[in-house]
Design an enzyme around this catalytic site. Structure first.
Site, PDB file in Angstrom:
ATOM      1  N   TRP A 101      -4.278   7.060  -6.490  1.00 50.26           N
ATOM      2  CA  TRP A 101      -5.026   6.451  -5.388  1.00 50.26           C
ATOM      3  C   TRP A 101      -5.870   7.483  -4.664  1.00 50.26           C
ATOM      4  CZ3 TRP A 101      -5.959   1.785  -6.232  1.00 50.26           C
ATOM      5  CH2 TRP A 101      -4.997   0.930  -6.780  1.00 50.26           C
ATOM      6  N   ASP A 169      -4.453   6.525   3.939  1.00 52.54           N
ATOM      7  CA  ASP A 169      -4.292   5.293   3.183  1.00 52.54           C
ATOM      8  C   ASP A 169      -2.799   4.964   3.201  1.00 52.54           C
ATOM      9  OD1 ASP A 169      -3.988   3.294   1.312  1.00 52.54           O
ATOM     10  OD2 ASP A 169      -4.953   4.370  -0.345  1.00 52.54           O
ATOM     11  N   LYS A 193       0.955  -5.317   0.035  1.00 51.14           N
ATOM     12  CA  LYS A 193       2.220  -4.681  -0.323  1.00 51.14           C
ATOM     13  C   LYS A 193       3.284  -4.878   0.746  1.00 51.14           C
ATOM     14  CE  LYS A 193      -0.241  -2.071  -3.544  1.00 51.14           C
ATOM     15  NZ  LYS A 193      -1.472  -1.309  -3.633  1.00 51.14           N
TER      16      LYS A 193
HETATM   17  C1  LIG Z   1      -2.653  -0.828  -3.961  1.00 49.96           C
HETATM   18  C2  LIG Z   1      -3.236   0.374  -3.359  1.00 49.96           C
HETATM   19  C3  LIG Z   1      -4.616   0.510  -3.166  1.00 49.96           C
HETATM   20  C4  LIG Z   1      -5.609  -0.517  -3.650  1.00 49.96           C
HETATM   21  O1  LIG Z   1      -5.665  -1.588  -2.824  1.00 49.96           O
HETATM   22  P1  LIG Z   1      -6.721  -2.758  -3.066  1.00 49.96           P
HETATM   23  O2  LIG Z   1      -6.496  -3.594  -1.850  1.00 49.96           O
HETATM   24  O3  LIG Z   1      -6.368  -3.415  -4.343  1.00 49.96           O
HETATM   25  O4  LIG Z   1      -8.073  -2.156  -3.110  1.00 49.96           O
HETATM   26  C5  LIG Z   1      -5.073   1.650  -2.554  1.00 49.96           C
HETATM   27  N1  LIG Z   1      -4.239   2.615  -2.149  1.00 49.96           N
HETATM   28  C6  LIG Z   1      -2.905   2.524  -2.332  1.00 49.96           C
HETATM   29  C7  LIG Z   1      -2.032   3.612  -1.851  1.00 49.96           C
HETATM   30  C8  LIG Z   1      -2.374   1.406  -2.936  1.00 49.96           C
HETATM   31  O5  LIG Z   1      -1.052   1.298  -3.099  1.00 49.96           O
END
Ligand SMILES: *Cc1c(COP(=O)(O)O)cnc(C)c1O
Length: 357
Positions: A101, A169, A193
Site C-alpha cells: 500500500w 493511511d 475494513k
Molecule cells: C485496502 C487498502 C487500501 C485501498 O483502499 P481502496 O478503498 O480500495 O482504494 C489502501 N490502503 C490500505 C492500507 C488498505 O488496506
C-alpha cells in the site's frame, strides 16, 4: 441464521447488529416512509445522518475542533493522489515504504513532486516497520501506512515529525485502537475494513492543511470544496455514510475505542500465541511489528498450506488466503470480528496441526 466466519481483508466483516439494523430500517427509515436508498441528500433526514456520523466519529476518536471530517469517494487509492495533488505542489515529501500500500501511495506522489523514501523495509520483504528514519526538514509532509494490510505489520508508535505534518493511511485499522489525532495533519481510511461498506473514504484533516491546498485543481479534487460543503458538494455515498453511522453507534455500545482496543489485542494474541508455539504455522511479520488486524502466516510446506486453505473454506472460515501478491495465509480480524470466531479459528488450526504433523 447460517452466517459463515468472515476473515476477508476487505470489504470485510460488519457487526451483525449493524446489518440487522440496516435491514430493519431499509424500507422505512425512522418512520419517514422512505428508504435511505431513495431519499435526497439535501433532506433533513440525511443531514441528521451525516452530522450524527461525524459527531460520533469526532467523539470516538477524540478529534480536536481544528480538524474537519470528510466523506469522500474514490477509495483510499484516490487519496494516494489527492494528498500530493493538494499538498505536495512540486515540493518534496517524505514517504515510508512499508509494503504494497505504501508503494502505491509513493507511485502517485511522484507524479506531483519529489519523494524522499525516509525509511523502507523492502530489504526484508516488508516484514517489519523501519526504525531509523531519514526525515527531511523541508518536507511538505511525511506519509506512512499505519497498518499494512497485506504484509501484516503495524506501527505501534508514530514518529515525531515536528512541524512537518504527519499523514497516515489508516484504512485497515481506523477505530481499532486509541490514536492521538493531534499528532497528525491528515488521516484517511477506506471505510470497508473497519467502519463500513465500500464506497466511502473517511478523511480527517487539520484545517490549516485544507487552506494550504493547491488552487489550480478541478473543484472536485480540492479538500476545500468538500470541507466547505459538509461533504455534500455533490451527491455523497448516502448509504455507506448511513452504515458508518450505525457502526459508530455499535462502537459506542461496545464501550468505545478503549474497549475495542483491549479486545482487538486479545483476539490477536489468541492467534499469535498459537502460531508461536506451533511447529506447523510460522508468522511472517517480525514479532514487535505484528498487526493486530491482519495476522499473516505460512505453513511448513506449500502442500500443507493448500490443504489448510481448502479445509478452512469447508469449515466455513472464509477469506484466509493471503493477498495474491504475497501468498500464504492471512486472518483479518477487524473490529467487527467477534472473539468467538477467533477462538473457533484457533481451535480449527490446532486440530489441523494435530492431524497433519
Ligand atoms: C485496502 C487498502 C487500501 C485501498 O483502499 P481502496 O478503498 O480500495 O482504494 C489502501 N490502503 C490500505 C492500507 C488498505 O488496506
Amino acid at each position: 441464521m447460517n452466517k459463515k466466519y468472515n476473515f476477508y481483508a476487505g470489504p470485510a466483516i460488519l457487526p451483525l447488529e449493524v446489518i440487522k439494523k440496516a435491514q430493519e430500517e431499509l424500507l422505512n427509515l425512522n418512520g419517514i416512509g422512505l428508504s435511505i436508498l431513495e431519499i435526497s441528500h439535501r433532506s433533513k433526514d440525511f443531514d441528521d445522518i451525516i452530522n450524527t456520523a461525524k459527531d460520533k466519529i469526532r467523539n470516538i476518536l477524540n478529534i480536536p475542533d481544528n480538524y474537519s471530517i470528510l466523506f469522500l469517494q474514490g477509495g483510499a487509492s484516490f487519496q494516494f493522489a489527492m494528498i500530493p495533488m493538494n499538498l505536495l505542489k512540486g515540493g518534496k515529501a517524505d514517504y515510508i515504504n512499508t509494503g504494497e500500500w505504501a508503494k502505491k501511495a509513493i507511485k502517485e506522489a511522484k507524479l506531483f513532486g519529489d519523494v524522499n523514501i525516509a525509511g523502507s523495509s523492502e530489504d526484508k520483504n516488508f516484514n517489519y516497520i523501519p526504525e531509523n528514519l531519514s526525515l527531511s526538514s523541508d518536507a511538505s509532509y511525511v506519509h506512512l501506512t499505519s497498518n499494512e494490510t497485506i504484509g501484516g505489520i503495524q506501527w505501534s508508535e508514530f514518529p515525531d515529525t515536528g512541524d512537518v505534518p504527519l499523514i497516515a493511511d489508516m484504512s485497515s485499522e481506523i477505530c481499532s485502537r486509541r490514536i492521538d489525532v493531534s499528532k497528525f495533519g491528515l488521516i484517511y481510511a477506506g471505510a470497508q475494513k473497519n467502519i463500513g461498506p465500500s464506497g466511502v473514504t473517511l478523511v480527517i484533516i487539520r484545517d490549516d492543511l485544507i487552506e494550504k491546498g493547491a488552487d489550480n485543481l478541478a473543484t472536485m479534487l480540492k479538500y476545500k470544496t468538500h470541507a466547505e460543503k459538509n461533504s455534500m458538494f455533490n451527491t455523497p455515498p448516502c448509504f455507506a455514510i448511513y452504515i458508518i453511522k450505525l457502526v459508530m453507534e455499535w462502537i459506542e455500545t461496545k464501550g468505545g475505542i478503549t474497549a475495542l482496543e483491549d479486545i482487538n489485542e486479545e483476539k490477536a494474541k489468541i492467534l499469535y500465541n498459537l502460531i508461536d508455539k506451533s511447529n506447523l504455522y510460522r508468522g511472517t511479520a517480525e514479532i514487535k511489528d505484528r498487526s493486530r488486524m491482519n495476522v499473516t502466516f505460512r505453513l511448513s510446506t506449500e502442500e500443507l498450506e493448500n490443504k489448510f486453505l481448502q479445509e478452512t473454506v469447508k469449515q466455513g472460515f472464509l477469506g484466509l488466503k493471503g493477498h495474491r501478491s504475497v501468498g500464504g495465509c492471512r486472518a483479518s480480524i477487524y473490529n467487527a470480528m467477534p472473539i468467538e470466531y477467533v477462538n473457533k479459528l484457533a481451535d480449527f488450526m490446532e486440530n489441523f496441526e494435530n492431524h497433519n504433523t
